[in-house]
Write a protein that holds these residues in place. Structure first.
Motif, PDB file in Angstrom:
ATOM      1  N   PHE A 436      -5.989   6.722  -1.242  1.00  0.00           N
ATOM      2  CA  PHE A 436      -7.282   6.747  -0.566  1.00  0.00           C
ATOM      3  C   PHE A 436      -7.646   5.416   0.078  1.00  0.00           C
ATOM      4  O   PHE A 436      -8.771   5.240   0.529  1.00  0.00           O
ATOM      5  N   ASP A 439      -9.056   5.608   3.695  1.00  0.00           N
ATOM      6  CA  ASP A 439     -10.190   6.465   4.011  1.00  0.00           C
ATOM      7  C   ASP A 439     -11.273   5.636   4.709  1.00  0.00           C
ATOM      8  O   ASP A 439     -11.660   4.567   4.251  1.00  0.00           O
ATOM      9  N   GLN A 440     -11.777   6.135   5.852  1.00  0.00           N
ATOM     10  CA  GLN A 440     -12.700   5.344   6.654  1.00  0.00           C
ATOM     11  C   GLN A 440     -14.067   5.166   5.990  1.00  0.00           C
ATOM     12  O   GLN A 440     -14.810   4.241   6.338  1.00  0.00           O
ATOM     13  N   ASN A 441     -14.419   6.042   5.045  1.00  0.00           N
ATOM     14  CA  ASN A 441     -15.735   5.956   4.415  1.00  0.00           C
ATOM     15  C   ASN A 441     -15.754   5.066   3.176  1.00  0.00           C
ATOM     16  O   ASN A 441     -16.701   4.312   2.959  1.00  0.00           O
ATOM     17  N   GLY A 443     -12.572   3.597   1.746  1.00  0.00           N
ATOM     18  CA  GLY A 443     -11.291   2.920   1.500  1.00  0.00           C
ATOM     19  C   GLY A 443     -11.469   1.495   1.017  1.00  0.00           C
ATOM     20  O   GLY A 443     -10.731   1.011   0.157  1.00  0.00           O
TER      21      GLY A 443
END
Length: 563
Positions: A436, A439-441, A443
Motif C-alpha cells: 500500500f 496509495d495516493q490517499n 501511502g
C-alpha cells in the motif's frame, strides 16, 4: 599477462604503506625490540591495507638482519619469503575454508617446524567467516601456539568474531585512508603509468573509494582501460561510475525542492534507462546538499531553498540509504523515498496555505460605542469557516509530554497481555503493508508505519519503535489517522503505541527485572487525549479553530453560536 594496478603497486615494505602510520610504527618497534606477539587481529574497512601489512610483517619478523624494524631484503630468509615457493607464510581464505575440518587440519600442521624461516606465519583473511565450531577449534591453538608460529587474523567485520578470540590477540584497527593521501598516491601511480588525468578526476575517484585505496586504484585502472588514449576526463569518470555532472545534479535538486513530482520521477526513469548508478546519484545529492548547508551555516552564503527542507531531505536519505542498497529493486526504493518526502512537503504547504487563508478572512469591523457588531451574512461566513477546521481530526499536533506519557502507559499495558502469536501476526501484517506504499490517499502514512519495527503485541494493542525522537514527534501529528489506516488495512481494531528504540530497551529491561521478581507491570487506565481534563492539546487545527472562534467572539460578542 597484464597485471592489475592494485597488484602492481601493492606495498612491499612498511614505508610504502599509506595512511596507517600508527600501526606501522608499532609493528616496526615490535620487530626492533623483539616484542613479537603470538597472535594479531587486523580489523578495518576493505582496501585499507590489512592483508598487505600482514604479509610485510610476516616477512619482516623472519628477516635475519632487520634495520629499524624493516626487512633488509637481502638475506636468504628475505629472498625466500619473497619467492612463490615459500611454504612458511601461509594465507588462508576463511570464506572458503570456514569449517571445523579445515581448522583441525591447520591445528595438526601447526606443530610442524618451519622449513626455512624462523617463524611459520598463518594469515587468515576474512576470519569472521569462520563457523562457530571452527572458532572453537581454533581457540586453544591461538591461546597457546608453539613458539615458532604467529597468527595474523584479518577481518572487515570484527563484531562477528567471538570475544574469546579477540581477547587472545593484539588488536589493530585500520582506519579509512584520508582523501588527500589517496589523491597523492593516485598521482604517483598515474605519473609512473604515463596517464594524463585531471586533478578533479583524482578527487572524484578518491571520494568514490570512500577511504579504500585498493578501490581507488582499481577505479583508476578501470578508467584507463575505458580511455584507450591514456587521457582521462571528468566526463569519462561520470560515464564509468554511473554518476551525473554537476549541472545535471543541480537541476535534479531543483526539481525535488520545487516539489515537481512528475518531473522528478521522469528524471529518475531517464537515469535508469541511461544505465546510471542510482545509488551513486543519491550519494552525489547528499554531498551537494551537505556542502550547500555547510556553506550557508558556516560561511553565511545564500542558498536557493529552505534550509529546514534541505535538512529534512538529507536526514531522510541518510537513514534510508542502507535500506536502498539492500533492496531488490533500487529504483523502486528510491521512488518510494522521494514520493514520501514530496508528499510531506505538499502537506506542509497545504497546511501553511490554510493558515494564511484563515488569517486573511479575519475581517476587522468598525466599533460603535465599544460594541462589536456583526452582520448576519458575516456570521454565517465565520461559522462556515470554523467548521472544516474543527472537523480536521486527523491533522493533529499533540502536547508531546502528555503524548509520550500515553504511549508509555499503552506500551506497559500491551506488554502485560502480549503474546508471541500476536507478535508474529503483526510482523506478517507489516510485510503486507508494503503493498500500500503507493496509495495516493494514505501511502505516506504507510511509509511512516514501515519506518518502525513491531516490538510486542496483544489482542488489543501493539508497540512500534522508531530510531529517533524526531520520528515520534512527526508521527504524533498524524497519529489518529495513522491508527485508523492501520486498523482498516489490517482489518483489526488495535491501539498503537509508538516509542523510540531507547525507550523500548528501557521498558524491556524493566519488564524483565519485574518478571525475575515474580511481578509485572500494572494495567493502567489510559488518559483520553482529547479530554480537556487531561490538559492535552491533541489537535493543532482544533487549537487554531478555538483561537479563531475566540477572536470571532471578541469581535462580534455573543451573537455567534458555534457548534
Amino acid at each position: 599477462m597484464y597485471q592489475a594496478l592494485y597488484r602492481k603497486y601493492r606495498p612491499s615494505e612498511f614505508n610504502d604503506v599509506v595512511g596507517q602510520e600508527v600501526i606501522i610504527n608499532t609493528l616496526k618497534n615490535a620487530i626492533k625490540f623483539n616484542h613479537i606477539s603470538h597472535a594479531y587481529l587486523f580489523a578495518g574497512p576493505r582496501g585499507t591495507g590489512k592483508t598487505t601489512v600482514a604479509k610485510i610483517f610476516a616477512r619482516a619478523v623472519n628477516c635475519m638482519d632487520p634495520v629499524d624494524g624493516l626487512a633488509c631484503g637481502k638475506c636468504k630468509n628475505c629472498l625466500y619469503s619473497f619467492s612463490k615457493e615459500c611454504m612458511d607464510i601461509i594465507e588462508i581464505d576463511a570464506a572458503s575454508n570456514n569449517g571445523v575440518d579445515e581448522i583441525r587440519e591447520l591445528r595438526n600442521k601447526v606443530s610442524i617446524l618451519p622449513s626455512e624461516l624462523k617463524y611459520k606465519v598463518y594469515i587468515i583473511d576474512e576470519v569472521h567467516m569462520l563457523s562457530l565450531g571452527a572458532f572453537n577449534a581454533l581457540l586453544k591453538t591461538i591461546e597457546e601456539p608453539p613458539g615458532h608460529v604467529i597468527f595474523i587474523l584479518a577481518t572487515t567485520d570484527p563484531q562477528k568474531i567471538p570475544t574469546t578470540i579477540i581477547s587472545r590477540c593484539q588488536n589493530y584497527s585500520f582506519k579509512k585512508i584520508a582523501l588527500e593521501e589517496i589523491v597523492s598516491r593516485l598521482k604517483t601511480i598515474a605519473s609512473k603509468e604515463k596517464i594524463d588525468i585531471e586533478n578533479e578526476v583524482l578527487i572524484k575517484i578518491a571520494e568514490a573509494a570512500d577511504g579504500g585505496l585498493r578501490d581507488a586504484i582499481g577505479l583508476l585502472d578501470k578508467l584507463r582501460t575505458y580511455c584507450t588514449n591514456n587521457k582521462i576526463s571528468i566526463n569519462d569518470f561520470f560515464e564509468i561510475n554511473g554518476e551525473i555532472n554537476s549541472d545535471e545534479l543541480r537541476e535534479f535538486e531543483h526539481l525535488i525542492f520545487s516539489c515537481d513530482i512528475q518531473e522528478v520521477l521522469k528524471k529518475l526513469e531517464q537515469y535508469y534507462q541511461d544505465g546510471k548508478n542510482l545509488i551513486q546519484i543519491m550519494k552525489q545529492l547528499m554531498l551537494l546538499i551537505k556542502d550547500e548547508l555547510f556553506a550557508y551555516y558556516i560561511d553565511n552564503k545564500e542558498i536557493n531553498y529552505d534550509a529546514s527542507m534541505m535538512i529534512d531531505f538529507l536526514n531522510l536519505l541518510n537513514t534510508k540509504i542502507n535500506d536502498i542498497k539492500k533492496s531488490d529493486d533500487v529504483k523502486l526504493a528510491i521512488e518510494i523515498v522521494l514520493l514520501y518526502y514530496l508528499k510531506e512537503i505538499n502537506n506542509k504547504t497545504d497546511n501553511a496555505s490554510l493558515k494564511e487563508k484563515k488569517e486573511v478572512n479575519k475581517i476587522p469591523l468598525t466599533d460603535a460605542d465599544n460594541n462589536k457588531l456583526i452582520d448576519k451574512s458575516l456570521e454565517k461566513e465565520v461559522i462556515e469557516e470554523c467548521k472544516p477546521v474543527i472537523d480536521e481530526k486527523n491533522s493533529s499536533m499533540v502536547d508531546m509530554d502528555n503524548f509520550k506519557k500515553l504511549m508509555e502507559i499503552r506500551s506497559k499495558n500491551t506488554m502485560v497481555k502480549a503474546t508471541k502469536e500476536e507478535l508474529n501476526k503483526e510482523v506478517t501484517n507489516f510485510k503486507r503493508l508494503e503493498d500500500f506504499t503507493f496509495d495516493q490517499n494514505y501511502g505516506y502514512l504507510v511509509c511512516e508505519i514501515l519506518d518502525g519495527k513491531v516490538r510486542a503485541s496483544s489482542k488489543d494493542s501493539l508497540i512500534i519503535s522508531y530510531d529517533y525522537e524526531s520520528m515520534i514527534e512527526k508521527i504524533s501529528t498524524d497519529f489518529n489517522k495513522l491508527t485508523e489506516v492501520y486498523s482498516n488495512l489490517m482489518n483489526e481494531n488495535k491501539q498503537i503505541a509508538v516509542i523510540t528504540n531507547e525507550t523500548w530497551v528501557n521498558l524491556r529491561k524493566e519488564y524483565i527485572d519485574l518478571k525475575s521478581k515474580g511481578l509485572s507491570f500494572e494495567l493502567t487506565e489510559e488518559p483520553i487525549l482529547n479530554n480537556e481534563n487531561n490538559n492535552v492539546k491533541i489537535n493543532k487545527t482544533d487549537e487554531v479553530a478555538d483561537n479563531f472562534i475566540a477572536d470571532a467572539i471578541e469581535l462580534f460578542g455573543n451573537i455567534v453560536e458555534v457548534e
